[in-house]
Scaffold this active site. Structure first.
Site, PDB file in Angstrom:
ATOM      1  N   HIS B 134     -71.747 -92.613 -69.070  1.00 53.18           N
ATOM      2  CA  HIS B 134     -71.873 -92.000 -70.295  1.00 53.18           C
ATOM      3  C   HIS B 134     -72.872 -90.585 -69.921  1.00 53.18           C
ATOM      4  O   HIS B 134     -73.669 -90.953 -68.887  1.00 53.18           O
ATOM      5  CB  HIS B 134     -72.501 -92.806 -71.305  1.00 53.18           C
ATOM      6  CG  HIS B 134     -72.810 -92.077 -72.671  1.00 53.18           C
ATOM      7  ND1 HIS B 134     -73.669 -91.363 -73.006  1.00 53.18           N
ATOM      8  CD2 HIS B 134     -72.169 -92.404 -73.984  1.00 53.18           C
ATOM      9  CE1 HIS B 134     -73.869 -91.247 -74.120  1.00 53.18           C
ATOM     10  NE2 HIS B 134     -72.785 -91.776 -74.735  1.00 53.18           N
ATOM     11  N   ASP B 211     -76.987 -99.815 -67.033  1.00 53.66           N
ATOM     12  CA  ASP B 211     -76.626 -99.231 -68.622  1.00 53.66           C
ATOM     13  C   ASP B 211     -75.681-100.489 -69.142  1.00 53.66           C
ATOM     14  O   ASP B 211     -74.642-100.459 -69.089  1.00 53.66           O
ATOM     15  CB  ASP B 211     -76.023 -97.934 -68.595  1.00 53.66           C
ATOM     16  CG  ASP B 211     -75.597 -97.521 -69.957  1.00 53.66           C
ATOM     17  OD1 ASP B 211     -76.025 -98.172 -71.065  1.00 53.66           O
ATOM     18  OD2 ASP B 211     -75.230 -96.443 -70.347  1.00 53.66           O
ATOM     19  N   GLN B 214     -72.415-100.787 -73.585  1.00 47.84           N
ATOM     20  CA  GLN B 214     -71.228-101.417 -73.798  1.00 47.84           C
ATOM     21  C   GLN B 214     -71.327-103.187 -73.662  1.00 47.84           C
ATOM     22  O   GLN B 214     -70.300-103.370 -74.209  1.00 47.84           O
ATOM     23  CB  GLN B 214     -70.244-100.386 -73.437  1.00 47.84           C
ATOM     24  CG  GLN B 214     -70.188 -99.101 -73.973  1.00 47.84           C
ATOM     25  CD  GLN B 214     -69.711 -98.967 -75.373  1.00 47.84           C
ATOM     26  OE1 GLN B 214     -69.142 -99.939 -75.829  1.00 47.84           O
ATOM     27  NE2 GLN B 214     -70.106 -97.783 -75.660  1.00 47.84           N
ATOM     28  N   LYS B 241     -75.075-100.648 -81.463  1.00 46.74           N
ATOM     29  CA  LYS B 241     -73.796-100.923 -81.117  1.00 46.74           C
ATOM     30  C   LYS B 241     -73.772-102.589 -81.032  1.00 46.74           C
ATOM     31  O   LYS B 241     -72.791-103.325 -80.792  1.00 46.74           O
ATOM     32  CB  LYS B 241     -73.528-100.499 -79.735  1.00 46.74           C
ATOM     33  CG  LYS B 241     -73.376 -98.995 -79.527  1.00 46.74           C
ATOM     34  CD  LYS B 241     -72.972 -98.527 -78.178  1.00 46.74           C
ATOM     35  CE  LYS B 241     -73.248 -97.212 -77.751  1.00 46.74           C
ATOM     36  NZ  LYS B 241     -72.412 -96.192 -78.563  1.00 46.74           N
ATOM     37  N   CYS B 381     -68.610 -88.499 -74.678  1.00 40.57           N
ATOM     38  CA  CYS B 381     -69.671 -88.430 -73.910  1.00 40.57           C
ATOM     39  C   CYS B 381     -69.427 -88.804 -72.404  1.00 40.57           C
ATOM     40  O   CYS B 381     -70.485 -89.213 -71.866  1.00 40.57           O
ATOM     41  CB  CYS B 381     -70.754 -89.074 -74.438  1.00 40.57           C
ATOM     42  SG  CYS B 381     -71.327 -88.469 -75.940  1.00 40.57           S
TER      43      CYS B 381
END
Lengths: 158, 425
Positions: B134, B211, B214, B241, B381
């Protein structure tokens, strides 16, 4: 019943004129000569256009050519095609007036009644003004043209 | 309803927890929400917890000497405990609240530039990221390396949408100070081999920043359960999220690393003593939490992660896999449709980006929207990942624990309609 209502919204957005220009864009491709070339992007979706302007005629005040290489959705592609077809051959002043008219239409949230005398095929974008997320698509190449024209005029002045 | 192995057994009950799923759209159409990788919907318990906090417990935290202040502080710190438990963090003090995942990543990238000693990033150092990140895990590192004279390098991608690790020994060397990558790709759905890359990075003494924006919504995470060699040093995710509110994100970091990094923002709460000549700083986590934090957002996130815990992250993962597999079958019936990323749904997260020949993603999303199907169109993104596959943008459907097979059917039907609307094929 409900399907019909939303189908109408969709048809208001995707007028036949828009789909025609999308499938068969006018004046596409980058051509010589040109005085200014600009590259504009829509950062939210990645749509992009490279656009060239050639001014000529008396005192360089006529839009002799608008050529472009554009990547994007049907709305942005059709808008570029309609714009090029509208502006080529006009004086810069007339072209700028048309630009203002189109901008007013697109920013009117669907309340502005377009003038077909001025905007010709551009009136098909009246429905786009009701879809805020798509207004930027329709305006991408118009903003690029204004930028390229301003640069050309600056070049003439200096 | 279609019977799928792995589907949450009480899916209809779960759906009732999310009031927004009851609403209808223009024309009376039911909402088919397939944009959860963008932001997830919120269960009633999160909404109610936040309202209750504002109605009954609102006060500033850690500085109000009254009952409400004590209640607000307790609620805020309980949320930290909940996050720590959700991640299996070795220590609750290693959990830092931020505004979102982007701020957490920027916190790490900036403090690495300002650090003293071994951790400091400077000229000659290398930071390694990947082409599937991202933008929020690319740009902070570009800024860091541009400002410090370090070099940014990256893993490329295979044609299948996996990280290309064939040149890992060229990328991860003694000069490499940071290796950062996404656990699950927001565009390709790829689940990356966290342990393998982390182990290799640790061999050269590099810090590993993951990261998990997700991953946290859909994979069970147990940091303490990982062997130390395989455990990332820093990990970030965002609240919205994981069925929580916006405005709250999390940075988890190994204690020694967080203690070695200098403060990020200066202000209230992050200090120990302030004199005009200079200040000393609070210990972690407060060292990195300057100013009044997003209190009710943290409380909401705590409720969200508790909710996910009750459903069970293992079950949510199984549900996502079942829905992804079902969506793959449906998408295969749409002529001219190409899925980007790994072809095996079993090794993916719950996001599927695709192209539909002859129709631009914007136009796909527009037609789907009038059918009540909400998806995302654009570069998500992740422009470099799109460029890698020679596409400018794509359409993405992303599912979550409340997604039903019937909603996938609605998507597929709407995609067929899109093709007929634009008269392709």
């Amino acid at each position: 019943m409900s399907q019909q209502a939303t189908g109408q919204d969709l048809d208001a957005l995707y007028q036949e004129i828009i789909l025609d220009h999308y499938k068969n864009p006018l004046h596409a491709g980058l051509r010589e000569p040109f005085e200014a070339e600009v590259h504009h992007v829509n950062p939210t979706c990645g749509d992009e256009v490279t656009l060239r302007v050639h001014l000529g005629g008396p005192e360089g005040r006529t839009v002799e050519d608008v050529s472009y290489d554009a990547l994007g959705c049907s709305i942005s592609q059709a808008s570029t095609s309609v714009m090029a077809d509208l502006l080529i051959g006009k004086t810069v002043d007339d072209a700028l007036a048309i630009h203002t008219e189109f901008l007013t239409l697109m920013q009117g949230k669907g309340t502005v009644v377009p003038d077909e005398e001025v905007l010709e095929d551009g009136i098909a974008f009246a429905g786009v003004a009701k879809f805020p997320a798509r207004v930027k698509c329709a305006l991408l190449s118009w903003m690029a043209w204004k930028d390229a024209t301003a640069r050309t005029l600056e070049g003439q002045a200096s | 309803m279609v019977e799928l192995p792995g589907l949450l057994p009480e899916l209809e009950v779960v759906r009732k927890d999310f009031p927004i799923l009851e609403r209808s759209l223009a024309g009376g159409l039911p909402l088919v929400y397939l944009d959860s990788a963008n932001t997830s919907q919120k269960p009633q318990i999160v909404i109610d917890t936040m309202v209750d906090h504002l109605e009954r417990h609102n006060a500033n935290v850690a500085r109000a000497m009254h009952q409400l202040g004590a209640e607000a502080s307790a609620a805020f710190e309980e949320a930290r405990d909940t996050v720590a438990a959700f991640l299996g963090a070795p220590s609750r003090d290693e959990v830092i609240f931020t505004k979102n995942a982007s701020e957490a990543l920027n916190l790490v990238a900036n403090t690495l530039a300002w650090a003293k000693g071994d951790r400091k990033i400077g000229e000659g150092d290398v930071v390694v990221t990947t082409e599937m990140e991202h933008h929020s895990n690319i740009v902070p590192w570009q800024l860091l390396t541009e400002r410090t004279g370090a070099t940014l390098r990256w893993f490329g991608l295979t044609d299948d949408g996996l990280l290309d690790l064939s040149n890992i020994d060229e990328l991860i060397t003694e000069r490499t100070k940071v290796v950062t990558f996404t656990w699950v790709s927001n565009m390709l759905g790829t689940i990356n081999p966290v342990a393998e890359i982390t182990r290799r990075a640790h061999e050269v003494g590099a810090l590993v920043v993951v990261d998990a924006s997700q991953a946290a919504p859909q994979l069970p995470i147990d940091l303490a359960g990982m062997p130390e060699t395989d455990r990332p040093d820093l990990l970030v995710f965002t609240g919205h999220k994981t069925v929580g509110p916006t405005g709250i994100g999390v940075l988890w970091g190994r204690r020694e690393v967080l203690e070695a990094l200098p403060p990020f923002l200066g202000g209230g709460e992050m200090i120990e003593t302030v004199r005009m000549e200079g200040s000393t700083y609070a210990g972690i986590p407060h060292k990195f939490e300057a100013g009044t934090p997003p209190i009710v957002e943290a409380v909401g996130l705590g409720a969200a992660l508790t909710y996910l815990g009750h459903v069970g992250m293992e079950h949510i993962h199984a549900h996502e896999r079942a829905i992804t597999g079902y969506a793959f079958e449906g998408l295969a019936t749409v002529p001219g449709l190409t899925v980007l990323g790994p072809g095996d749904p079993a090794v993916r997260g719950g996001a599927i980006s695709f192209e539909l020949e002859g129709v631009h993603p914007h136009d796909v999303a527009q037609v789907l929207d009038v059918r009540g199907v909400a998806v995302r169109a654009g570069h998500h993104c992740a422009r470099p990942a799109h460029a890698r596959f020679g596409v400018q943008s794509s359409t993405r459907m992303s599912s979550y624990l409340y997604t039903t097979p019937a909603e996938i059917d609605a998507l597929i039907e709407a995609l067929h309609y899109t093709r007929s609307y634009f008269k392709v094929g």
